[in-house]
Scaffold this active site. Structure first.
Site, short mmCIF file in Angstrom:
data_model
loop_
_atom_site.label_atom_id
_atom_site.label_comp_id
_atom_site.label_asym_id
_atom_site.label_seq_id
_atom_site.Cartn_x
_atom_site.Cartn_y
_atom_site.Cartn_z
N CYS A 86 38.60 -19.25 5.02
CA CYS A 86 37.41 -18.46 4.73
C CYS A 86 37.78 -16.98 4.56
CB CYS A 86 36.36 -18.70 5.82
SG CYS A 86 34.71 -18.16 5.34
N HIS A 201 35.81 -24.68 6.74
CA HIS A 201 36.35 -24.41 8.09
C HIS A 201 36.81 -25.70 8.76
CE1 HIS A 201 35.18 -20.17 8.71
NE2 HIS A 201 34.19 -20.44 7.90
N GLU A 203 38.50 -26.04 11.35
CA GLU A 203 38.45 -25.91 12.81
C GLU A 203 37.06 -26.19 13.37
OE1 GLU A 203 38.34 -23.50 10.70
OE2 GLU A 203 37.21 -21.78 11.47
#
Ligand SMILES: Nc1ncnc2c1ncn2[C@@H]1O[C@H](COP(=O)(O)OP(=O)(O)O)[C@@H](O)[C@H]1O
Ligand SMILES: [Mg+2]
Lengths: 227, 737, 86, 86
Positions: A86, A201, A203
């Site tokens: 990002c 993302h 994560e």
């Protein structure tokens, strides 16, 4: 695998990616303040998501000039794996480690939702745990995620296998494009495929409580390639 | 005494006091308490401290009625935010606050700075913010300004919260013509802290340094506190230059820097600079600690040259905090704030004088006894009139197929999906969001544990308008119910009381009665109030907003493995209705949208039934018997069923044949449960003995919602109706955003 | 008294300018006709202590190349005006 | 051939300009000295079909008041130049 996460003023996914990496590696992850130009020996450098310098001027522009970035560029040139998620992707393009730029979303609004992305390359340090053509469901959360590059750059990226991920509607479905990105591109590699930038993302998709754990594949790939 | 002013300043006459929002008798009271005429800066300070916003002069006597205690309450109202124990030495810290007037004047910046302000209230306590919510009320969608306000407010909330990296996980958004001239923007923040490491605001330690940190001071928002306490009129345009601009990037740095300093033992007391900036923070800290405070305004970091004492004391520049440090801790603070590139300056000392003294250019500019500012502040027991319960109205239901009614309700401003809003908020940052907008309550994991916090905001202003006491009761009960519906133990609430002018007895009556209703529900449900905010004078030319006591609820999930959501999960699951009612259509969305009026009494709230049903649901979820549950609220049963089907992408076949009142009545205290056949049967068998009313409605199946005797409505059609209204409405946007 | 550098940063021709397009549409909705094209760029005003216009321009140019503009997507132009000038 | 209206939109004096402040700091980190203040604004270029400069200005002024500038916190200035002109 020795991994570091760089913290810029305004980073806000630094902790999240640290947690995901530690879950995958069972090893502590090194947090590096952007002002530090000296880095220990590392196998992986992560530039996390967030709003470095508030995304003022252009997202990633100011962070790309942080003291640490000189060292990151050097390490990348030596072949150390660098992952930008990002805002990290935006920083990598601003720093010239990846081609192109990220413009405001075509709809001019921040978008936070799950998207599907197709894995275009599976023979890389970042994606070896995925099958080529497989589809991952991962959230996006960005205002400036519209990937842009000149047509000849895009042709070259496609020709050289540097497109990492493309947005799609789902496993067996057609293309999608949440933000107007050129050729539905969600992530790109450098020429050596040792630097990856992506808007989604991973994560935020590593735990069943997240509603999905497709993001794990990326971290597992890194462990497999670098541990 | 001669006090130095920057420029030649006008004398503090009653007329000037009136311009500052002080009434004639209040100015006289001020002069009496002070024993002399104030200078301009002093007048500004009094006006700010005695404003409704800072002094709660009209609401204080009533707020005292709210229950605030429970064994798990660690910190009740009075500090920057409330705190409740969530086990393992941890506390949840939360508060809700309004930013109504600024958001009406400049929707993006008004809403953004509202988020910034409530975040500071929470991290001031030493808590890391972990979730934001927002309760929004706009005017009639057809009103010329509404679209622009919706776009701007939503963008502002997202713009700020997304950048600081705190997930915005829930809230509410509704429309009513009563908000045409006064929208409501209420923001809530929830933070997480160690119970032993909470920070409070009472100053202590004679000689201790007073330290200013954060952004520099500019001429932003001077008059903001008094603006928030004055009704809007034609010349509110002239108040425009007072708008503040938010800087979420600086706020993010301020959070990190403050938490870093809070991890040391440098801080004695801390308070954010909110409304009335340096004035309210210094006065409140000193008054709470029973000490005096001396400020050197020349040391305040300023953004502009030539600021007067008045301007520095009253500036509402954002992203600033005031701290009292231990002697000798200044250097440590300087180091940390320098690392984050934030201003940090020693601007004064704690004294034993009981006075606020501020110097400018080396000369005294302000010298006031704190007792005059705080204890002598006016407190009003304003006259009020109670609203009787409206007579029941005859309701002739519409001659429309039930399915058609459902589609119209789903496609309406209040009941339509708010996805267009939620998608602009980063709700997954921090990677602990387990459930966000769309369900009954959002759930965020307590980082590094298997516990979760369930969060929501709730209020049905139309019920409060019809009968304030029932409305107040209902708002608290529904907040409690939504927490139960996900399996959380309801812990406590914060509130944001938005009303018109307290100087009108009928408005004061709405306030008083809403409080009484809330009190009854808080007591009956063991659901205390730990923080809150009051916003009065939300009216223009005598048109007040609907009485809107917004409730922010917090509950605890001891084990995230045992929780429920409203999405249907398995074909074949049986749908049960827990609780029943006669089908109360007065004041319902059905009455409003299909019959075209709002009349009669709101649905009654049976608090003991509410408690029984909620505890039953929670027990089922905790025992692992139930994972699909939805509370029945506005729009009634059929709307709730449609939401369950859409969330699970699974159809429902209804076996019950009933009329509109059954499907769309808004009776309280009800839940929809979905569970496998065998489990449903045994539940039904045992219900009677448990004193609960359970009724079988149908089962999950296929990809349509089927009502008996009507053609099935495909999920696709339902979805189009539900998702359609808001995006279509905002797409007509022709105004700047 | 120093100089002011006024830097105009524009999206390059060929780079989508969704902001400009959205403004064009909004103007249309508001009833403004006769607006053929809208481009939105950034305006950055720097108050410099430098007093020599040529040096000020060179300074600003370097700032643009290093930070203020991203030449992958943007063009820039610099105007040097007296401090306090419009 | 119509005219071009170039609209400069700035934060009002006294209104916080977080972007400008951050740019100023970043320039400092890059070693640029002698930058006293930075303000960031918007630049909006409108290609108009109107050919009369006074009318074009009046049009642009109305667009500013109604859409382009947020006069609560921003000031604006209009330049009218020939189409294709810089
Ligand atoms: N302003 C908002 N911000 C974030 N989420 C919102 C907002 N408005 C509504 N939502 C979400 O949309 C869902 C439906 O809202 P609402 O109709 O108020 O629910 P209910 O009637 O069940 O209490 C909730 O999950 C809520 O969190
Ligand atoms: Mg609900």
């Amino acid at each position: 695998m020795k991994a570091a996460v760089v913290v810029f003023p305004g980073s806000n996914c630094d902790r999240d990616v640290k947690v995901a990496l530690e879950q995958a590696t069972s090893k502590p992850v090194h947090m590096v303040w952007h002002g530090e130009a000296e880095l220990p020996k590392l196998d992986l450098i992560v530039l996390p998501g967030g709003f470095s310098y508030g995304d003022y001027l252009r997202s990633g522009a100011m962070a790309a000039h942080s003291p640490v970035m000189g060292t990151v560029v050097e390490r990348a040139k030596q072949g150390v794996a660098v992952l930008g998620i990002c805002n990290g992707f935006q920083i990598l393009t601003e720093a010239g480690l990846l081609p192109g730029a990220l413009l405001p979303n075509a709809g001019l609004k921040f978008i936070c939702r799950d998207v599907h992305v197709r894995v275009e390359q599976s023979q890389t340090v970042f994606t070896n745990a995925c099958e080529a053509g497989s589809v991952l469901r991962i959230p996006i959360a960005h205002h400036d995620g519209q990937y842009f590059a000149d047509a000849d750059v895009l042709d070259r990226l496609e020709g050289e296998g540097q497109v990492a991920f493309r947005y799609c509607q789902g496993p067996a479905a057609g293309p999608a494009n949440p933000n107007g990105s050129a050729r539905d591109i969600a992530g790109v590699f450098n020429a050596g495929r040792t630097v990856l930038g992506l808007m989604p993302h991973p994560e935020r998709a590593v735990d069943p409580l997240h509603g999905g754990s497709d993001g794990r594949a990326l971290f597992q790939s890194l462990v497999a390639a670098l541990a | 005494m001669s006090l130095a002013g920057e420029r030649r300043e006008p004398p503090a006459t009653p007329a000037l006091a009136a311009e500052h929002g002080l009434k004639g008798e209040e100015f006289a009271r001020l002069v009496r308490a002070l024993g002399r005429q104030p200078n301009l800066a002093e007048l500004g300070i009094f006006a700010a401290m005695w404003s409704e916003h800072c002094s709660y002069k009209s609401s204080k006597v009533w707020l005292k009625r709210l229950p605030t205690k429970a064994p798990w309450v660690v910190c009740g109202p009075g500090e920057n935010a409330g705190a409740v124990d969530i086990g393992d030495g941890q506390v949840a810290v939360f508060k809700m606050e309004s930013h109504n007037h600024p958001s009406f004047i400049e929707p993006y910046q008004g809403a953004a700075t509202g988020v910034g302000g409530i975040l500071r209230d929470v991290f001031t306590m030493g808590a890391r913010p972990i979730a934001n919510l927002n309760a929004l009320r706009f005017g009639d969608p057809a009103h010329a300004k509404t679209r622009h306000l919706v776009s701007g407010v939503v963008a502002g909330i997202g713009g700020y919260g997304n950048c600081v990296g705190v997930p915005t996980v829930g809230g509410e958004c509704s429309f009513h013509p009563a908000y045409n001239g006064n929208i409501l923007v209420n923001a809530m923040t929830v933070g997480l802290a160690e119970g032993k490491r909470l920070f409070f605001s009472a100053a202590a330690g004679i000689g201790n340094p007073v330290v200013y940190v954060g952004s520099k001071t500019g001429r932003d928002g001077i008059h903001g506190a008094t603006m928030a306490s004055a009704e809007f009129d034609e010349d509110s345009e002239a108040k425009r230059p007072t708008v503040q601009v938010g800087d979420p990037f600086t706020e993010k740095l301020l959070i990190e820097a403050c938490l870093e300093l809070m991890a040391t033992d440098a801080i004695v007391a801390v308070q954010d600079m909110g409304a009335a900036g340096l004035t309210s923070s210094s006065v409140e800290m000193a008054a709470k600690g029973g000490v005096g405070i001396e400020l050197d305004l020349d040391a305040v970091p300023t953004r502009e040259a030539g600021m007067s004492a008045y301007e520095i004391m009253l500036s509402e520049s954002q992203e600033r905090m005031l701290m009292i440090l231990r002697p000798g801790a200044e250097a440590a603070a300087q180091r940390i704030f320098a690392k984050w590139e934030l201003a940090c300056a020693v601007i004064g000392r704690i004294t034993n004088t009981g006075r606020l003294v501020a110097r400018r250019h080396g000369k005294p500019a302000v010298d006031l006894p704190l007792a005059a500012l705080v204890e002598a502040a006016p407190v009003y027991e304003r006259p009020w009139t109670a609203a009787p319960l409206p007579q029941p109205v005859p309701i002739r239901v519409a001659a429309l197929p039930t399915g058609q009614v459902l589609l119209r309700l789903l496609n309406s401003p209040d009941l339509g999906s708010k996805r267009w809003i939620c998608q602009q908020y980063d709700h997954t940052v921090m990677a602990d969001t387990v459930a966000s907008a769309g369900g009954d309550a959002a759930i965020v994991r307590v980082h590094g544990t298997t516990k979760g916090l369930a969060l929501l905001t709730e209020c049905t202003p139309r019920y409060c308008q019809a009968h304030p006491r029932t409305g107040g009761r209902q708002a608290v009960a529904e907040a409690w119910r939504n927490l139960c519906a996900v399996g959380a133990r309801p812990l406590a609430i914060t509130d944001c009381m938005n009303f018109g002018s307290p100087e009108r007895p009928e408005v004061m009556g709405q306030f008083a009665e809403c409080i009484e209703g809330m009190r009854e529900a808080c007591l009956a449900l063991d659901f205390p109030v730990v923080s809150g905010n009051v916003s009065l004078y939300n009216e223009t030319n005598g048109n007040a907003v609907l009485p809107t006591p917004a409730i922010g609820g917090v509950g605890l999930l001891a084990d995230l493995g045992r929780r429920a959501s409203h999405a249907l999960k398995r074909a074949g699951d049986v749908l049960l209705l827990l609780g029943e009612g006669p089908g109360h259509l007065a004041q319902s969305q059905y009455q409003r949208l299909i019959l075209g009026h709002e009349a009669g009494p709101p649905p009654p709230v049976d608090l003991s039934g509410e408690r029984r049903a909620g505890e039953f649901v929670r027990r089922l979820i905790a025992e692992g018997q139930l994972d699909t549950c939805h509370d029945v609220s506005e729009g009634g049963l059929l709307v709730a069923l449609a939401e369950m089907a859409l969330a699970g992408n699974l159809g429902i076949a209804l076996t019950t044949a009933e009329g509109h009142a059954f499907w769309f009545g808004e009776d309280q205290g009800r839940y929809l449960l979905a569970l496998p056949e065998a489990a449903a049967d045994s539940l039904l068998a045992g219900a009677e003995t448990a004193g609960l009313r359970l009724r079988r409605l149908g089962s999950a199946a296929g990809d349509a919602l089927t009502l008996r005797g009507e053609p099935p409505i495909s999920l696709q059609t339902l979805r189009k109706a539900h998702e359609g209204w808001l995006p279509a409405y905002v797409a007509g946007d022709t105004d700047k955003g | 008294m120093g100089l002011k550098a006024r830097v105009h940063v524009y999206p390059k021709p060929g780079v989508l300018d969704p902001q400009g397009r959205a403004i064009g549409q909004a103007l249309g909705h508001l009833g403004f006709t006769g607006v053929a094209e809208v481009r939105q760029g950034k305006l950055i005003e720097l108050s410099l202590s430098e007093t020599d216009p040529a040096k000020a321009r060179a300074q600003a140019d370097e700032m643009c190349r290093r930070l203020l503009a991203n030449t992958v997507i943007e063009n820039y132009a610099i105007e040097i005006v007296p401090q306090g000038g419009r």
